[in-house]
Write a protein that holds these residues in place. Structure first.
Motif, PDB file in Angstrom:
ATOM      1  N   SER A  10       7.568  20.357 -11.431  1.00  0.00           N
ATOM      2  CA  SER A  10       7.334  19.652 -10.054  1.00  0.00           C
ATOM      3  C   SER A  10       5.820  20.865  -9.627  1.00  0.00           C
ATOM      4  CB  SER A  10       8.481  20.483  -8.958  1.00  0.00           C
ATOM      5  OG  SER A  10       8.512  22.194  -9.895  1.00  0.00           O
ATOM      6  N   GLY A  11       5.748  20.017  -8.161  1.00  0.00           N
ATOM      7  CA  GLY A  11       4.591  20.976  -7.556  1.00  0.00           C
ATOM      8  C   GLY A  11       3.582  19.709  -7.454  1.00  0.00           C
ATOM      9  N   GLY A  12       2.875  19.901  -8.252  1.00  0.00           N
ATOM     10  CA  GLY A  12       1.749  19.122  -7.589  1.00  0.00           C
ATOM     11  C   GLY A  12       1.225  18.241  -8.876  1.00  0.00           C
ATOM     12  N   LYS A  13       1.960  18.222 -10.075  1.00  0.00           N
ATOM     13  CA  LYS A  13       2.262  18.073 -11.101  1.00  0.00           C
ATOM     14  C   LYS A  13       1.621  16.299 -11.106  1.00  0.00           C
ATOM     15  CE  LYS A  13       1.278  21.715 -13.538  1.00  0.00           C
ATOM     16  NZ  LYS A  13       0.597  22.133 -14.286  1.00  0.00           N
ATOM     17  N   VAL A  14       3.007  15.456 -10.311  1.00  0.00           N
ATOM     18  CA  VAL A  14       2.524  14.020  -9.092  1.00  0.00           C
ATOM     19  C   VAL A  14       1.617  13.608  -8.958  1.00  0.00           C
ATOM     20  CG1 VAL A  14       3.894  12.357  -8.840  1.00  0.00           C
ATOM     21  CG2 VAL A  14       5.064  14.499 -10.089  1.00  0.00           C
ATOM     22  N   VAL A  15       0.568  13.503  -8.484  1.00  0.00           N
ATOM     23  CA  VAL A  15      -0.851  13.106  -8.575  1.00  0.00           C
ATOM     24  C   VAL A  15      -0.783  11.821  -7.497  1.00  0.00           C
ATOM     25  CG1 VAL A  15      -3.145  13.470  -8.216  1.00  0.00           C
ATOM     26  CG2 VAL A  15      -1.765  15.013  -9.742  1.00  0.00           C
TER      27      VAL A  15
ATOM     28  N   GLN B 105       0.443  -1.339  -0.029  1.00  0.00           N
ATOM     29  CA  GLN B 105      -0.092   0.196   0.311  1.00  0.00           C
ATOM     30  C   GLN B 105       1.175   1.553   0.180  1.00  0.00           C
ATOM     31  OE1 GLN B 105      -1.991   0.231   3.927  1.00  0.00           O
ATOM     32  NE2 GLN B 105      -1.142  -1.482   4.423  1.00  0.00           N
ATOM     33  N   PHE B 106       1.794   1.375   1.013  1.00  0.00           N
ATOM     34  CA  PHE B 106       3.067   2.459   0.717  1.00  0.00           C
ATOM     35  C   PHE B 106       3.598   2.631  -0.494  1.00  0.00           C
ATOM     36  CE2 PHE B 106       2.173   1.266   5.615  1.00  0.00           C
ATOM     37  CZ  PHE B 106       1.831   2.096   5.631  1.00  0.00           C
ATOM     38  N   THR B 107       3.837   1.455  -1.526  1.00  0.00           N
ATOM     39  CA  THR B 107       4.199   1.974  -2.938  1.00  0.00           C
ATOM     40  C   THR B 107       4.112   3.465  -3.899  1.00  0.00           C
ATOM     41  OG1 THR B 107       4.415  -0.259  -2.757  1.00  0.00           O
ATOM     42  CG2 THR B 107       5.168   0.360  -5.234  1.00  0.00           C
ATOM     43  N   LYS B 108       2.586   3.476  -3.159  1.00  0.00           N
ATOM     44  CA  LYS B 108       2.998   4.548  -4.615  1.00  0.00           C
ATOM     45  C   LYS B 108       2.886   5.745  -3.919  1.00  0.00           C
ATOM     46  CE  LYS B 108      -2.753   4.390  -2.906  1.00  0.00           C
ATOM     47  NZ  LYS B 108      -4.027   4.710  -3.884  1.00  0.00           N
ATOM     48  N   GLU B 109       2.869   6.047  -2.466  1.00  0.00           N
ATOM     49  CA  GLU B 109       3.578   7.032  -1.725  1.00  0.00           C
ATOM     50  C   GLU B 109       4.893   6.894  -1.746  1.00  0.00           C
ATOM     51  OE1 GLU B 109       3.047   6.377   2.195  1.00  0.00           O
ATOM     52  OE2 GLU B 109       0.875   6.503   2.275  1.00  0.00           O
ATOM     53  N   LEU B 110       5.733   5.983  -2.134  1.00  0.00           N
ATOM     54  CA  LEU B 110       7.478   5.859  -3.162  1.00  0.00           C
ATOM     55  C   LEU B 110       7.173   6.258  -3.820  1.00  0.00           C
ATOM     56  CD1 LEU B 110       9.682   5.076  -2.633  1.00  0.00           C
ATOM     57  CD2 LEU B 110       9.618   3.109  -3.137  1.00  0.00           C
ATOM     58  N   LEU B 111       6.641   6.155  -4.806  1.00  0.00           N
ATOM     59  CA  LEU B 111       6.954   6.666  -5.912  1.00  0.00           C
ATOM     60  C   LEU B 111       6.496   8.271  -7.040  1.00  0.00           C
ATOM     61  CD1 LEU B 111       4.861   3.413  -8.122  1.00  0.00           C
ATOM     62  CD2 LEU B 111       7.986   4.231  -8.320  1.00  0.00           C
ATOM     63  N   VAL B 112       5.262   8.398  -5.442  1.00  0.00           N
ATOM     64  CA  VAL B 112       5.223   9.806  -5.880  1.00  0.00           C
ATOM     65  C   VAL B 112       6.415  10.949  -5.569  1.00  0.00           C
ATOM     66  CG1 VAL B 112       4.268  11.347  -4.137  1.00  0.00           C
ATOM     67  CG2 VAL B 112       3.109   9.484  -5.878  1.00  0.00           C
ATOM     68  N   ASP B 113       7.390  10.247  -3.867  1.00  0.00           N
ATOM     69  CA  ASP B 113       8.592  11.138  -3.557  1.00  0.00           C
ATOM     70  C   ASP B 113       9.526  10.195  -4.299  1.00  0.00           C
ATOM     71  OD1 ASP B 113       7.151  11.299  -1.353  1.00  0.00           O
ATOM     72  OD2 ASP B 113       8.189   9.869  -0.288  1.00  0.00           O
ATOM     73  N   VAL B 114      10.019   9.988  -4.988  1.00  0.00           N
ATOM     74  CA  VAL B 114      10.942  10.185  -6.265  1.00  0.00           C
ATOM     75  C   VAL B 114      10.498   9.913  -7.553  1.00  0.00           C
ATOM     76  CG1 VAL B 114      11.842   7.960  -7.611  1.00  0.00           C
ATOM     77  CG2 VAL B 114      10.858   7.185  -5.589  1.00  0.00           C
ATOM     78  N   LEU B 115       9.247  10.538  -7.777  1.00  0.00           N
ATOM     79  CA  LEU B 115       9.022  11.706  -8.785  1.00  0.00           C
ATOM     80  C   LEU B 115       9.448  12.653  -8.774  1.00  0.00           C
ATOM     81  CD1 LEU B 115       6.013   9.387 -11.192  1.00  0.00           C
ATOM     82  CD2 LEU B 115       8.458   9.794 -11.825  1.00  0.00           C
ATOM     83  N   THR B 116       8.602  13.461  -7.627  1.00  0.00           N
ATOM     84  CA  THR B 116       8.653  14.803  -7.300  1.00  0.00           C
ATOM     85  C   THR B 116      10.149  14.438  -7.174  1.00  0.00           C
ATOM     86  OG1 THR B 116       6.343  14.082  -6.234  1.00  0.00           O
ATOM     87  CG2 THR B 116       7.735  16.288  -5.682  1.00  0.00           C
ATOM     88  N   LYS B 117      10.629  14.298  -6.539  1.00  0.00           N
ATOM     89  CA  LYS B 117      12.078  14.433  -6.474  1.00  0.00           C
ATOM     90  C   LYS B 117      12.990  14.785  -7.591  1.00  0.00           C
ATOM     91  CE  LYS B 117      12.171  13.547  -1.468  1.00  0.00           C
ATOM     92  NZ  LYS B 117      13.379  11.680  -0.686  1.00  0.00           N
ATOM     93  N   LYS B 118      13.111  13.377  -7.989  1.00  0.00           N
ATOM     94  CA  LYS B 118      13.638  13.834  -9.969  1.00  0.00           C
ATOM     95  C   LYS B 118      13.168  15.039 -10.755  1.00  0.00           C
ATOM     96  CE  LYS B 118      15.121   8.687  -9.239  1.00  0.00           C
ATOM     97  NZ  LYS B 118      16.724   8.953 -10.082  1.00  0.00           N
ATOM     98  N   ILE B 119      11.773  14.785 -10.916  1.00  0.00           N
ATOM     99  CA  ILE B 119      11.102  15.896 -12.307  1.00  0.00           C
ATOM    100  C   ILE B 119      12.281  17.390 -11.632  1.00  0.00           C
ATOM    101  CG2 ILE B 119       9.313  16.325 -12.577  1.00  0.00           C
ATOM    102  CD1 ILE B 119       7.654  14.371 -12.344  1.00  0.00           C
ATOM    103  N   THR B 120      12.075  17.556 -10.044  1.00  0.00           N
ATOM    104  CA  THR B 120      12.146  19.052  -9.654  1.00  0.00           C
ATOM    105  C   THR B 120      13.285  19.498 -10.070  1.00  0.00           C
ATOM    106  OG1 THR B 120      10.752  18.761  -7.728  1.00  0.00           O
ATOM    107  CG2 THR B 120      12.807  20.186  -7.747  1.00  0.00           C
ATOM    108  N   ASN B 121      15.060  18.417  -9.516  1.00  0.00           N
ATOM    109  CA  ASN B 121      16.092  18.172  -9.901  1.00  0.00           C
ATOM    110  C   ASN B 121      16.083  18.318 -11.897  1.00  0.00           C
ATOM    111  OD1 ASN B 121      16.717  18.373  -7.742  1.00  0.00           O
ATOM    112  ND2 ASN B 121      17.115  15.312  -7.420  1.00  0.00           N
ATOM    113  N   PHE B 122      15.400  17.319 -12.666  1.00  0.00           N
ATOM    114  CA  PHE B 122      15.593  17.296 -14.203  1.00  0.00           C
ATOM    115  C   PHE B 122      14.722  18.784 -14.717  1.00  0.00           C
ATOM    116  CE2 PHE B 122      14.099  15.834 -18.120  1.00  0.00           C
ATOM    117  CZ  PHE B 122      15.438  14.880 -18.725  1.00  0.00           C
TER     118      PHE B 122
END
Length: 371
Positions: free
Chosen positions: A354-359, A332-349
């Protein structure tokens, strides 16, 4: 930013090359060259999840489980799979699944469960075989540093907690170019002897294409002599499940209460108590009966997973406490993990995306209810 860029960021975290052979990961629906609006992250891509993507103007769904698993011979809307795929196609929404690639990642599904259970000194429970390869290349002495540095830059030469690892030995290479050759050293038609270095570097298998491309680009020869072999060495960072230790040992009853509360499950099916304290714990998100013996071999006092059948509980043999917390609950916590990973990587890339674009999907896709 295009869908293929998002996929590249996810692959950097959990390369699809480490997904299990039976799995169906990657881009399942959509065009990788399409620009991304917003991204919806979910555990399962059901029809209501596609509706949620439409509502949030998301044209990419990053799903843990693949909605298309065994292939579709027709798409008529008669099944929940066909309906979800049809609606995604109709609304131009791409679907990407990461599944067992994330299961096998050192920072993936099982690391998240271990984090929730506050396990310490964690390591992979079942390391995946054949994930380490070795490059042996023969390089002119004067070009060694350029070739080796180029390979280091793309990640080759990493062994466990060390990087920039290689081994060299000097010798002599011989060659004779034909009439169509264009030798960098010596002359065509002549038998040449050159001082060369035998360069050996290990690398993770997902880097193989990049390693070959880098070698050929940095090497001066027209024809590059090299060998690639797959090693039997254990990779401590790729594989299924994790095992770690609780900060303080607990009685079996207290451990199960802690497990039930932490993993937010209404029911924990477990084997008979062993009357031994719980200190070392193995975890595996999803269906984990295949790993019971591995958990016992690792010396775990308890093994937390899901989908145990009746006869699986006999395998405890009074040596380990088996705890089935439910498939959905274990992931169940996997989607939270993916949101965190994507948000950080997209912000750097690309900070503009960034921001609310990852839902984070709010749809509970658990198909099991408790009465």
């Amino acid at each position: 930013m295009k869908i293929k860029d998002i996929i590249a960021l996810l692959q950097d975290f959990a390369p699809l090359q480490y997904a299990e052979d039976f799995d169906n990961t990657g881009l399942l629906v959509g065009n990788a060259n399409k620009e991304v609006s917003n991204i919806l992250v979910t555990l399962d891509t059901l029809e209501e999840v596609v509706d949620e993507a439409i509502e949030n103007n998301c044209n990419l769904i990053v799903s843990f489980h693949p909605i298309i698993f065994s292939g579709l011979k027709k798409i008529t809307g008669n099944t929940y799979v066909e309906r979800a795929v049809l609606k995604a196609i109709k609304n131009d929404i791409a679907i990407f699944a990461i599944h067992t690639a994330l299961d096998n990642s050192f920072e993936g599904v099982n690391a998240k469960v271990a984090e929730k259970l506050q396990l310490q000194n964690t390591k992979i429970l079942i390391p995946q075989k054949g994930t380490i390869k070795k490059l042996v290349a023969f390089v002119p002495n004067e070009n060694l540093e350029e070739v080796r540095s180029s390979l280091f830059k793309i990640g080759a030469g990493a062994i466990g907690n060390y990087d920039n690892c290689s081994f060299t030995s000097e010798g002599h290479g011989t060659f004779k170019g034909n009439d169509n050759s264009n030798p960098v050293k010596g002359k065509k038609g002549n038998f040449e002897v050159q001082k060369e270095t035998n360069l050996g570097i290990t690398f993770h298998k997902h880097l193989e294409r990049k390693v070959i491309e880098t070698l050929l680009k940095s090497h001066p020869y027209e024809e590059v002599a090299y060998e690639i072999t797959t090693l039997e060495n254990t990779n401590q960072h790729i594989g299924m499940g994790m095992v770690g230790e609780l900060q303080n040992e607990l009685s079996e009853g207290k451990f199960l209460r802690f497990l039930k509360q932490t993993m937010k499950t209404e029911c924990v099916r477990h084997s008979k108590f062993t009357d031994k304290p719980i200190k070392k714990v193995a975890v595996l998100g999803g269906s984990g009966a295949f790993a019971i013996n591995a958990a016992k071999s690792a010396g775990a006092d308890a093994f937390v997973s899901s989908d145990f059948k009746y006869h699986d509980f006999f395998k405890a043999e009074n040596n380990i406490l088996l705890a089935d917390i439910g498939h959905y609950e274990s992931e169940q916590f996997t989607k939270e993990l993916l949101v965190d990973v994507l948000t950080k990587k997209i912000t750097n890339f690309a900070p503009a995306l960034s921001g609310g674009k990852v839902v984070l999907s709010q749809v509970n896709t658990n198909p099991i209810s408790y009465f």
